[in-house]
Design an enzyme around this catalytic site. Structure first.
Site, PDB file in Angstrom:
ATOM      1  CB  THR A   1      -2.123  -9.752  17.496  1.00  0.00           C
ATOM      2  OG1 THR A   1      -2.949  -8.595  17.631  1.00  0.00           O
ATOM      3  CG2 THR A   1      -2.945 -10.905  16.974  1.00  0.00           C
ATOM      4  CB  VAL A   2       2.243 -12.036  16.498  1.00  0.00           C
ATOM      5  CG1 VAL A   2       3.024 -13.301  16.160  1.00  0.00           C
ATOM      6  CG2 VAL A   2       1.358 -11.643  15.322  1.00  0.00           C
TER       7      VAL A   2
ATOM      8  N   GLY B   1      -3.723 -13.704  12.211  1.00  0.00           N
ATOM      9  CA  GLY B   1      -4.217 -13.987  13.566  1.00  0.00           C
ATOM     10  C   GLY B   1      -3.064 -14.444  14.447  1.00  0.00           C
TER      11      GLY B   1
ATOM     12  CE  LYS C   1       1.542 -11.168   4.469  1.00  0.00           C
ATOM     13  NZ  LYS C   1       0.104 -11.191   4.742  1.00  0.00           N
TER      14      LYS C   1
ATOM     15  CD  GLU D   1       0.326  -6.033   8.834  1.00  0.00           C
ATOM     16  OE1 GLU D   1       1.349  -5.578   9.362  1.00  0.00           O
ATOM     17  OE2 GLU D   1       0.027  -7.233   8.885  1.00  0.00           O
TER      18      GLU D   1
HETATM   19  P1  NAP Z   1       0.338  -5.495  17.508  1.00  0.00           P
HETATM   20  O1  NAP Z   1      -0.783  -6.307  18.038  1.00  0.00           O
HETATM   21  O2  NAP Z   1       0.076  -4.085  17.139  1.00  0.00           O
HETATM   22  O3  NAP Z   1       1.524  -5.550  18.590  1.00  0.00           O
HETATM   23  C1  NAP Z   1       2.672  -4.780  18.465  1.00  0.00           C
HETATM   24  C2  NAP Z   1       3.449  -4.840  19.767  1.00  0.00           C
HETATM   25  O4  NAP Z   1       4.672  -4.151  19.575  1.00  0.00           O
HETATM   26  C3  NAP Z   1       2.751  -4.196  20.967  1.00  0.00           C
HETATM   27  O5  NAP Z   1       2.966  -4.983  22.108  1.00  0.00           O
HETATM   28  C4  NAP Z   1       3.450  -2.848  21.107  1.00  0.00           C
HETATM   29  O6  NAP Z   1       3.580  -2.394  22.428  1.00  0.00           O
HETATM   30  C5  NAP Z   1       4.845  -3.180  20.620  1.00  0.00           C
HETATM   31  N1  NAP Z   1       5.509  -2.010  20.024  1.00  0.00           N
HETATM   32  C6  NAP Z   1       5.124  -1.304  18.944  1.00  0.00           C
HETATM   33  N2  NAP Z   1       6.003  -0.300  18.706  1.00  0.00           N
HETATM   34  C7  NAP Z   1       6.937  -0.388  19.662  1.00  0.00           C
HETATM   35  C8  NAP Z   1       8.106   0.367  19.980  1.00  0.00           C
HETATM   36  N3  NAP Z   1       8.473   1.413  19.232  1.00  0.00           N
HETATM   37  N4  NAP Z   1       8.846   0.003  21.030  1.00  0.00           N
HETATM   38  C9  NAP Z   1       8.487  -1.060  21.788  1.00  0.00           C
HETATM   39  N5  NAP Z   1       7.397  -1.811  21.551  1.00  0.00           N
HETATM   40  C10 NAP Z   1       6.631  -1.477  20.502  1.00  0.00           C
HETATM   41  O7  NAP Z   1       0.980  -6.170  16.205  1.00  0.00           O
HETATM   42  P2  NAP Z   1       0.896  -7.696  15.741  1.00  0.00           P
HETATM   43  O8  NAP Z   1      -0.381  -7.905  14.998  1.00  0.00           O
HETATM   44  O9  NAP Z   1       1.248  -8.580  16.863  1.00  0.00           O
HETATM   45  O10 NAP Z   1       2.037  -7.716  14.621  1.00  0.00           O
HETATM   46  C11 NAP Z   1       3.395  -7.765  14.948  1.00  0.00           C
HETATM   47  C12 NAP Z   1       4.201  -8.057  13.693  1.00  0.00           C
HETATM   48  O11 NAP Z   1       3.774  -9.312  13.130  1.00  0.00           O
HETATM   49  C13 NAP Z   1       4.045  -7.043  12.552  1.00  0.00           C
HETATM   50  O12 NAP Z   1       5.253  -6.949  11.846  1.00  0.00           O
HETATM   51  C14 NAP Z   1       2.991  -7.681  11.654  1.00  0.00           C
HETATM   52  O13 NAP Z   1       3.096  -7.266  10.309  1.00  0.00           O
HETATM   53  C15 NAP Z   1       3.385  -9.127  11.781  1.00  0.00           C
HETATM   54  N6  NAP Z   1       2.333 -10.088  11.491  1.00  0.00           N
HETATM   55  C16 NAP Z   1       1.121  -9.984  12.099  1.00  0.00           C
HETATM   56  C17 NAP Z   1       0.153 -10.930  11.842  1.00  0.00           C
HETATM   57  C18 NAP Z   1      -1.212 -10.853  12.468  1.00  0.00           C
HETATM   58  O14 NAP Z   1      -2.079 -11.651  12.050  1.00  0.00           O
HETATM   59  N7  NAP Z   1      -1.459  -9.979  13.408  1.00  0.00           N
HETATM   60  C19 NAP Z   1       0.428 -11.981  10.961  1.00  0.00           C
HETATM   61  C20 NAP Z   1       1.690 -12.061  10.361  1.00  0.00           C
HETATM   62  C21 NAP Z   1       2.627 -11.114  10.641  1.00  0.00           C
HETATM   63  P3  NAP Z   1       2.295  -1.965  23.311  1.00  0.00           P
HETATM   64  O15 NAP Z   1       1.499  -3.236  23.440  1.00  0.00           O
HETATM   65  O16 NAP Z   1       2.837  -1.525  24.603  1.00  0.00           O
HETATM   66  O17 NAP Z   1       1.578  -0.937  22.529  1.00  0.00           O
HETATM   67  N1  HSE Z   2      -2.354  -8.214   8.053  1.00  0.00           N
HETATM   68  C1  HSE Z   2      -1.852  -9.446   7.535  1.00  0.00           C
HETATM   69  C2  HSE Z   2      -2.949 -10.148   6.791  1.00  0.00           C
HETATM   70  C3  HSE Z   2      -1.359 -10.304   8.651  1.00  0.00           C
HETATM   71  O1  HSE Z   2      -4.106  -9.778   6.957  1.00  0.00           O
HETATM   72  O2  HSE Z   2      -2.646 -11.059   6.018  1.00  0.00           O
HETATM   73  C4  HSE Z   2      -0.696 -11.577   8.155  1.00  0.00           C
HETATM   74  O3  HSE Z   2       0.483 -11.284   7.480  1.00  0.00           O
END
Ligand code: NAP
Ligand code: HSE
Length: 465
Positions: free
Chosen positions: A27-28, A323, A220, A205
């Site tokens: 996603t990010v 997001g 946080k 998450e």
């Molecule tokens: P996500 O959509 O699940 O994406 C995770 C990515 O990491 C995927 O591309 C996955 O690969 C890769 N990955 C996971 N484990 C791995 C490993 N062991 N080795 C190599 N690649 C690996 O997660 P996300 O929502 O983008 O979140 C990423 C981070 O940002 C997290 O720490 C989350 O807490 C933080 N965050 C997210 C948001 C949000 O709104 N989503 C907001 C703030 C912070 P594959 O694609 O090949 O499976």
């Molecule tokens: N899962 C987290 C939330 C992403 O819903 O706030 C942003 O940190």
């Protein structure tokens, strides 16, 4: 008047591009790649150098992606392709979780690479070691995206408010929970439907229990406490309550009293306490927020933080808290700091200053008004006995209503014969007093179900914004 001289012009020497190793293309990560491409011209004009993704680490290179692989970048499953590449200046960690991500960040810092991460769980669990290593090596550890998505709360506390004594912080720190509560309240969706929608939209998450149990907000909050007071308050020491138990009938009751139920994170120093003594009340819980307060109007995936400082007064920051694009906006801000050559100042305190421990205030020094819902037998004297138990524990009643919830099955149909719900709003009372009173009520003959209680944010404890 002296004649103005034209500025000396020097031949433009293009700065070398800043090369990123991107770990995670979900996603990010994918949103970051898309914005880097879309805003290329603005970024170049602001930093004077190109920013390019050189390598992308994922688990499954065959998976369809939300964004094309950037031109010139290569997809890999080998962390060494990022860590051992001397051309890569910055590791951008967007995979999440503690183990692999922690190891990647450690190795990147040890090999002299700056790091940008959105991983609040990792920083809350192992922040001390990671911040120390970055400080020893004088490297950036950017984490603006780790708290409240697009809201620049990290740099606000670290830089803009650095001259203040911070008195309190209160905020909606989790987009998924705020989205779920908003959908339940505004569109009558049930909890499971709303959670599925939050997952589909990329707010939750990988393990959504972290969101709904309040742990993500607690991660946080511990980072914000570190920045605001230089105190270490492990999230594992905080009272943390999630939203899974919030019943639709309490959402409706709250609205009738003029409140919205929100998952809030709060932190404040106790009366007479300082950052040196460290006595602090902090935690995460669902609370009734009065509809006159801005916090009650924060809807959907939006977050907000209200900071009270002794010079700035009250400040309210509001924006998208979850997001892809909003989070990538903050990731990019940290990358731009690095591209501009800013000095790293990751924690807002001198490098060698040890974090002091926070001490949770005892429950008899923590106060709030409360909402209490009791299911009681409908017979004479019950109201007298309930108010007696509350009075014995120094709890004063502000408002009381005895009424069935129109949308819930009547008590009799739930097997509770001759029972009615009693809704009580109290004046400010101690946590210790409320817990004692609720135990006594639960053990009484006239209370038929475990009492429900939530904090209330009203005029007496949150100012007016
Ligand atoms: P996500 O959509 O699940 O994406 C995770 C990515 O990491 C995927 O591309 C996955 O690969 C890769 N990955 C996971 N484990 C791995 C490993 N062991 N080795 C190599 N690649 C690996 O997660 P996300 O929502 O983008 O979140 C990423 C981070 O940002 C997290 O720490 C989350 O807490 C933080 N965050 C997210 C948001 C949000 O709104 N989503 C907001 C703030 C912070 P594959 O694609 O090949 O499976
Ligand atoms: N899962 C987290 C939330 C992403 O819903 O706030 C942003 O940190």
């Amino acid at each position: 008047m002296p004649e103005l001289q034209p500025p000396l012009s020097c031949p433009a020497i293009p700065a070398p591009p800043l090369l990123l190793g991107l770990a995670g293309f979900g996603t990010v990560g994918a949103a970051l790649a898309a914005i880097l491409e879309k805003n290329k011209a603005e970024i170049l004009s602001r930093t004077g150098r190109e920013i390019r993704i050189k390598s992308i680490l994922t688990r499954d290179p065959a998976k369809p992606r939300a964004c094309p692989i950037p031109l010139g970048a290569h997809l890999t499953t080998q962390a060494d392709d990022l860590l051992l590449d001397p051309e890569i200046n910055v590791l951008v960690e967007l995979i999440g979780g503690a183990d692999t991500a922690g190891e990647l960040i450690r190795r990147a810092l040890e090999s002299g690479k700056n790091v940008v991460t959105a991983n609040k769980a990792l920083l809350a669990e192992r922040g001390n070691a990671i911040f120390s290593l970055a400080a020893e090596r004088n490297l950036h550890l950017g984490y603006e995206a780790a708290v409240c998505g697009a809201i620049p709360i990290i740099r606000t506390l670290r830089a803009s408010l650095a001259g203040n004594h911070i008195e309190s912080l209160i905020g909606i720190l989790n987009g998924t929970c705020n989205f779920i509560l908003s959908e339940m309240s505004e569109r009558n969706l049930d909890f499971a439907q709303a959670l599925r929608e939050a997952q589909r939209l990329g707010y939750a998450e990988a393990d959504p229990e972290l969101d709904i149990e309040g742990l993500d907000a607690a991660h946080k909050l511990s980072l914000l406490i570190r920045l605001a007071w230089g105190l270490e308050y492990p999230y594992t020491d905080m009272p943390v309550q999630g939203i899974a138990g919030v019943a639709p009938r309490d959402i409706r009751n709250a609205r009738e009293f003029g409140y919205r139920i929100k998952l809030i994170g709060y932190a404040r120093l106790g009366a007479g306490e300082s950052a040196e003594t460290g006595g602090m009340e902090a935690g995460v819980c669902p609370a009734l927020v009065h509809e006159n307060f801005l916090l009650s109007r924060v809807e959907g995936p939006y977050n907000a933080v209200r900071v009270e400082g002794n010079a700035c007064g009250s400040l309210f920051l509001h924006g998208k808290g979850a997001g892809g694009p909003p989070t990538a906006s903050s990731v990019l801000a940290d990358i731009l700091d690095i591209a501009r050559g800013d000095n790293p100042n990751n924690t807002g305190f001198p490098l060698r200053r040890q974090l002091l421990p926070a001490h949770p205030l005892p429950d008899d020094r923590c106060f709030s008004p409360w909402y209490i819902r009791l299911t009681v037998r409908d017979c004479p004297g019950v109201l007298r006995d309930v108010s007696g138990i509350l009075a014995d524990n120094d709890i004063s009643i502000a408002e009381v209503t005895q009424k069935e919830d129109a949308a819930s099955p009547p008590a009799a149909e739930q097997g509770l014969l001759d029972c009615i719900p009693l809704l009580i709003m109290t004046h400010s009372s101690s946590v210790a007093g409320v817990q004692k009173a609720l135990r006594a009520l639960e053990n009484s003959s006239f209370v038929q179900e475990p009492p429900v209680h939530y904090r209330v944010l009203g005029r007496s404890n949150v100012g007016t914004s």
